[in-house]
Design a protein around this motif. Structure first.
Motif, mmCIF file in Angstrom:
data_model
loop_
_atom_site.group_PDB
_atom_site.id
_atom_site.type_symbol
_atom_site.label_atom_id
_atom_site.label_comp_id
_atom_site.label_asym_id
_atom_site.label_seq_id
_atom_site.Cartn_x
_atom_site.Cartn_y
_atom_site.Cartn_z
ATOM 1 N N ARG A 130 0.274 4.650 -3.529
ATOM 2 C CA ARG A 130 -1.390 3.594 -2.886
ATOM 3 C C ARG A 130 -0.078 2.043 -2.943
ATOM 4 O O ARG A 130 0.914 1.737 -3.774
ATOM 5 N N ASP A 131 -0.196 0.896 -2.735
ATOM 6 C CA ASP A 131 -0.380 -0.449 -2.687
ATOM 7 C C ASP A 131 -1.161 -1.158 -3.823
ATOM 8 O O ASP A 131 -1.362 -0.064 -4.482
ATOM 9 N N GLN A 132 -0.639 -2.144 -4.215
ATOM 10 C CA GLN A 132 -0.780 -2.856 -5.443
ATOM 11 C C GLN A 132 -2.728 -2.708 -5.755
ATOM 12 O O GLN A 132 -3.450 -3.173 -6.946
ATOM 13 N N HIS A 133 -3.185 -3.395 -4.739
ATOM 14 C CA HIS A 133 -4.872 -3.392 -4.890
ATOM 15 C C HIS A 133 -5.570 -1.137 -5.011
ATOM 16 O O HIS A 133 -6.663 -1.571 -4.455
ATOM 17 N N ASN A 134 -4.532 -0.251 -4.724
ATOM 18 C CA ASN A 134 -4.883 1.227 -4.812
ATOM 19 C C ASN A 134 -4.878 1.696 -3.153
ATOM 20 O O ASN A 134 -6.171 2.438 -3.542
ATOM 21 N N GLU A 137 -1.507 2.918 2.081
ATOM 22 C CA GLU A 137 -0.486 2.308 3.548
ATOM 23 C C GLU A 137 -1.122 3.318 4.885
ATOM 24 O O GLU A 137 -0.270 3.985 4.802
ATOM 25 N N ARG A 326 -11.373 -1.615 0.623
ATOM 26 C CA ARG A 326 -10.314 -0.782 -0.764
ATOM 27 C C ARG A 326 -11.171 0.098 -0.568
ATOM 28 O O ARG A 326 -12.279 0.227 -0.049
#
Length: 450
Positions: A130-134, A137, A326
């Protein structure tokens, strides 16, 4: 009526994908019958048959046996057929081969599993990165890795399958779809220049963090003009958006934040937005819900925010999109279902535009944990301006080119071109060079509007 013969395993999953393809997308009545003599699908129509090989469910032994990364293909092959006007169709499951004669077709492309893969998003459940915001991608998706994220391959499958059916039953009729442009606007902010503290913070970001002194100077001047009531706040674009949509017979959909517990929330009090909401409703625009940053897997928080918005707006909200896109399949969909929402439009990627679900048609979603079709419908997000400007950092010319290509791809299939353009990305210094793209979309990309 079509009759589909299939082994009596994974009934919920099969019924779901049959219902989407035959009922929702093609508008064809069908009946299902168990067939224990084959592992494959047999579709019977007018005393003719289509044999479709099962390259997916037959490999699963447990009820949720497909929820494993091992069943994601390592390579996607392509299929072409001049007679059916098919060019390089990605084949997620199966073999790129179809044999036809007068009353029988043998198809080694597993349409059903391939569409099930794209629509249900079980891919995202079994891939942990996942990216930094869960967020899952685009770059980790099978579609991106195999260069078909910019193609609505579920729609392509449907068109090809329709041609196979017509080969055997030329008089068969199908549901007609109509192209629709759907502008949506997540209302993360209602003003740019608030109190003196927020102004200092924004200017510090320009001068120090971004090291863009010219932008900082322009913003400082704009802030002074706004606070002196000489100029309108650049985030107050609601009348501009509404009037432009009305001029082109479109309806804009505005999704409002209403609370939250993170630093990414609470940019305004929903009570402050009440006059804006009343104005939008008076102009027959759609007001929807933009659940906060952490709410995508927090039922109680989601419920509280929705109730507050409904109380202030004085109406029942039935559609919207999650803040920061999200989303967790199927958890987020399950919350929307429990709350009686009709349409979600969260499922698009933040980092790259395209067809995350492989389709530009709305569809009923599937909870692959509880193994059931939900009443909630997903209207996939195709494009977000932040993706082009901030994530991909494209020039206005390149961004316009990508938006135009996606727009006409959706138009080819008479689907929904659902796009997101924030109210706060219209008249700011940073975003004005891209405003013509928004206007081109609304106008339908006129020849003289590039």
């Amino acid at each position: 009526m079509l009759t589909v013969y299939t082994p009596e395993v994974f009934n919920a999953e099969k019924l779901y994908i049959f219902d989407i393809l035959f009922s929702e997308y093609l508008g064809v009545d069908f009946d299902i019958k168990a067939n224990i003599s084959t592992h494959d699908y047999i579709i019977e129509i007018n005393n003719s048959k289509i044999y479709i090989e099962d390259h997916f469910f037959s490999k699963c032994t447990e009820p949720d046996g497909y929820l494993t990364p091992e069943l994601i293909p390592s390579k996607v092959e392509h299929y072409s057929n001049e007679h059916f006007d098919v060019k390089n169709l990605p084949v997620i499951y199966g073999i790129p081969n179809v044999e036809t004669n007068e009353n029988k077709i043998k198809c080694q492309i597993d349409f059903f599993a391939s569409c099930f893969y794209m629509l249900t998003r079980w891919e995202e459940y079994v891939i942990s990165h996942r990216d930094q915001h869960n967020r899952f991608e685009a770059q980790n998706s099978l579609a991106y890795k195999n260069d078909f994220l910019d193609r609505p391959i579920v729609n392509e499958y449907v068109v090809f399958f329709k041609k196979l059916l017509l080969h055997l039953a030329p008089k068969l009729t199908f549901k007609k779809w109509k192209f629709t442009c759907i502008p949506t606007h997540d209302i993360d902010h209602i003003q740019k220049w608030g109190n003196i503290t927020s102004i200092r913070k924004k200017l510090a970001h320009d001068f120090i963090t971004q090291k863009r002194p010219l932008v900082g100077l322009k913003n400082a001047l704009n802030a002074l003009l706004v606070k002196s009531n000489i100029k309108k706040d650049p985030y107050q674009t609601f009348s501009y958006i509404t009037e432009l949509s009305q001029q082109h017979n479109l309806t804009s959909h505005f999704y409002f934040l209403c609370g939250g517990t993170s630093v990414f929330d609470n940019n305004y009090n929903i009570e402050e937005a009440k006059p804006i909401i009343q104005y939008l409703l008076s102009q027959h625009q759609v007001v929807g819900f933009h659940p906060s940053y952490s709410s995508y897997k927090n039922n109680d928080q989601w419920h509280t925010e929705k109730c507050h918005l409904q109380e202030v707006a004085g109406l029942k909200v039935i559609e919207g999109r999650q803040h920061y896109l999200r989303f967790e399949a199927p958890t987020t969909w399950r919350t929307w279902e429990m709350e009686g929402m009709e349409t979600d439009s969260t499922v698009g990627y933040s980092d790259i535009p395209g067809f995350r679900c492989g389709t530009c048609y709305p569809f009923s979603v599937f909870d692959f944990i509880e193994r059931k079709k939900l009443n909630l419908r997903e209207n996939p997000l195709i494009l977000m301006e932040t993706t082009l400007i901030s994530y991909m950092k494209l020039s206005p010319e390149k961004a316009n080119e990508i938006a135009k290509k996606l727009y006409f791809t959706v138009k080819k299939y008479n689907g929904n071109f659902t796009f997101l353009w924030h109210n706060s990305a219209i008249h700011t210094v940073e975003d004005k060079p891209y405003l013509h793209i928004y206007e081109n979309i609304i106008k339908g990309f006129p020849k003289n509007g590039e």
